[in-house]
Design an enzyme around this catalytic site. Sequence first.
Site, short mmCIF file in Angstrom:
data_model
loop_
_atom_site.label_atom_id
_atom_site.label_comp_id
_atom_site.label_asym_id
_atom_site.label_seq_id
_atom_site.Cartn_x
_atom_site.Cartn_y
_atom_site.Cartn_z
N MET A 178 0.84 -1.20 0.00
CA MET A 178 0.00 0.00 0.00
C MET A 178 0.88 1.26 0.00
SD MET A 178 -3.42 -0.92 2.08
CE MET A 178 -2.80 -0.69 3.73
N LEU B 143 6.67 3.18 1.56
CA LEU B 143 7.62 2.07 1.68
C LEU B 143 8.67 2.32 2.75
CD1 LEU B 143 8.25 1.18 -2.10
CD2 LEU B 143 6.46 0.35 -0.54
N HIS C 270 9.45 -3.31 3.45
CA HIS C 270 9.09 -3.50 2.04
C HIS C 270 10.35 -3.76 1.20
CE1 HIS C 270 5.68 -0.73 3.39
NE2 HIS C 270 5.06 -1.83 3.03
N GLN D 126 -10.38 -2.78 2.16
CA GLN D 126 -9.91 -3.42 3.39
C GLN D 126 -9.94 -2.49 4.59
OE1 GLN D 126 -5.99 -4.31 1.54
NE2 GLN D 126 -5.12 -3.77 3.51
N GLN E 170 -2.72 -12.28 7.40
CA GLN E 170 -2.83 -12.03 5.95
C GLN E 170 -2.01 -13.04 5.18
OE1 GLN E 170 -2.56 -7.95 4.11
NE2 GLN E 170 -0.45 -8.57 3.79
N SER F 48 4.12 1.25 8.09
CA SER F 48 3.82 2.56 7.50
C SER F 48 3.11 3.44 8.51
CB SER F 48 2.96 2.39 6.25
OG SER F 48 3.59 1.54 5.34
N ARG F 49 2.38 2.83 9.42
CA ARG F 49 1.59 3.60 10.40
C ARG F 49 2.46 4.17 11.53
NH1 ARG F 49 -2.56 -0.49 9.03
NH2 ARG F 49 -4.39 0.63 8.29
P1 AMP Z 1 1.57 -2.88 3.47
O1 AMP Z 1 2.10 -1.87 2.50
O2 AMP Z 1 1.66 -2.45 4.89
O3 AMP Z 1 0.24 -3.42 3.07
O4 AMP Z 1 2.56 -4.12 3.38
C1 AMP Z 1 2.95 -4.68 2.17
C2 AMP Z 1 3.74 -5.93 2.46
O5 AMP Z 1 4.89 -5.60 3.24
C3 AMP Z 1 2.94 -6.96 3.27
O6 AMP Z 1 3.24 -8.26 2.79
C4 AMP Z 1 3.47 -6.75 4.66
O7 AMP Z 1 3.38 -7.89 5.48
C5 AMP Z 1 4.92 -6.41 4.38
N1 AMP Z 1 5.51 -5.70 5.53
C6 AMP Z 1 5.02 -4.61 6.17
N2 AMP Z 1 5.80 -4.30 7.21
C7 AMP Z 1 6.81 -5.20 7.25
C8 AMP Z 1 7.93 -5.42 8.10
N3 AMP Z 1 8.19 -4.63 9.14
N4 AMP Z 1 8.75 -6.47 7.83
C9 AMP Z 1 8.50 -7.28 6.77
N5 AMP Z 1 7.47 -7.13 5.93
C10 AMP Z 1 6.62 -6.11 6.16
#
Ligand code: AMP
Length: 290
Positions: free
Chosen positions: A30, A33, A37, A61, A153, A186-187
């Site tokens: 989303m 980054l 990511h 979602q 997820q 990201s949050r």
């Molecule tokens: P998001 O952009 O938050 O929807 O995440 C996109 C992908 O990055 C998803 O598969 C997440 O599980 C993964 N992700 C998010 N945060 C982390 C993290 N700290 N370590 C590893 N993967 C992550």
Amino acid sequence: MHIIHTIDALTHLVRQWRTHHERIAYVPTMGALHAGHSALLQAARASADRLILSIFVNPMQFGPTEDLATYPRTFDADCVIAQQCEVDAIFAPTVETIYPEGDQTVVDVGPLAEGLCGAHRPGHFRGVATVVCKLFHIMAPDVAYFGEKDYQQLQLIRRMVRDLHWPITIVGLPTVREADGLALSSRNRHLAPSERARALAIPRALHACQARARTLRETAPLIAGVQAALAQALDRIDYVAIVDAEDLTPLASLDRGPTATGVRPARLCVAGYLGTTRLIDNIALVPHDR
Ligand code: AMP
């Protein structure tokens, strides 16, 4: 690096790659980054000839009271990270492209979507499964990378791909953390400094529980310990649960006997709020003493 907004342009590109028998890896995100990511992108880059990153903040979602409007959007900075990770194409569709007028088909994964975050975010995983299904169809990747950070997820996507007999390999990678242990998200950028400090209780409670689980096998006192630690630091706890690492059913004990593939692993999963920011985290509970 191609920056693509339409399905036609992306499928045209993918078709060209396919005629050269190139293997395609895919990382859905989303945006906003961060190093979590990047870890997915780097592993994906090493595994295939072509790498696609999607950036799409999926409205389906988010619940009506959730943070869709304030979700961080940093497209220009994301492009720089994507370039550094040698992404071949960024797919950044509009909401109308993914959900055109009259769109009504949804993907319902079933019981895996009901517990943990599913119980607190009604419809969330239906939104996740539906968008990932659409994106997989558009992309037709050979392999897709997800983070264990979003553990439910990851299990749900694995289940969906298996159930739909999809020839896509799903790779889950460990959570990338800050030096002090907080899982990258990201949050996190929404956290005020005092909230950021209190958020550290989450990784600390996870690690403390992981250590206790080496000798204490009943989950009730383990869960109570995590709850007590989080109650002091967080503004609200959504859940603290110890579940089977694959089917995510709650466990009363970590002693479940060996299976054909060895001892079944368990997972501690937590979710809670600091102010209005919802954070999730999880850790493996490994039966070291066997
Ligand atoms: P998001 O952009 O938050 O929807 O995440 C996109 C992908 O990055 C998803 O598969 C997440 O599980 C993964 N992700 C998010 N945060 C982390 C993290 N700290 N370590 C590893 N993967 C992550």
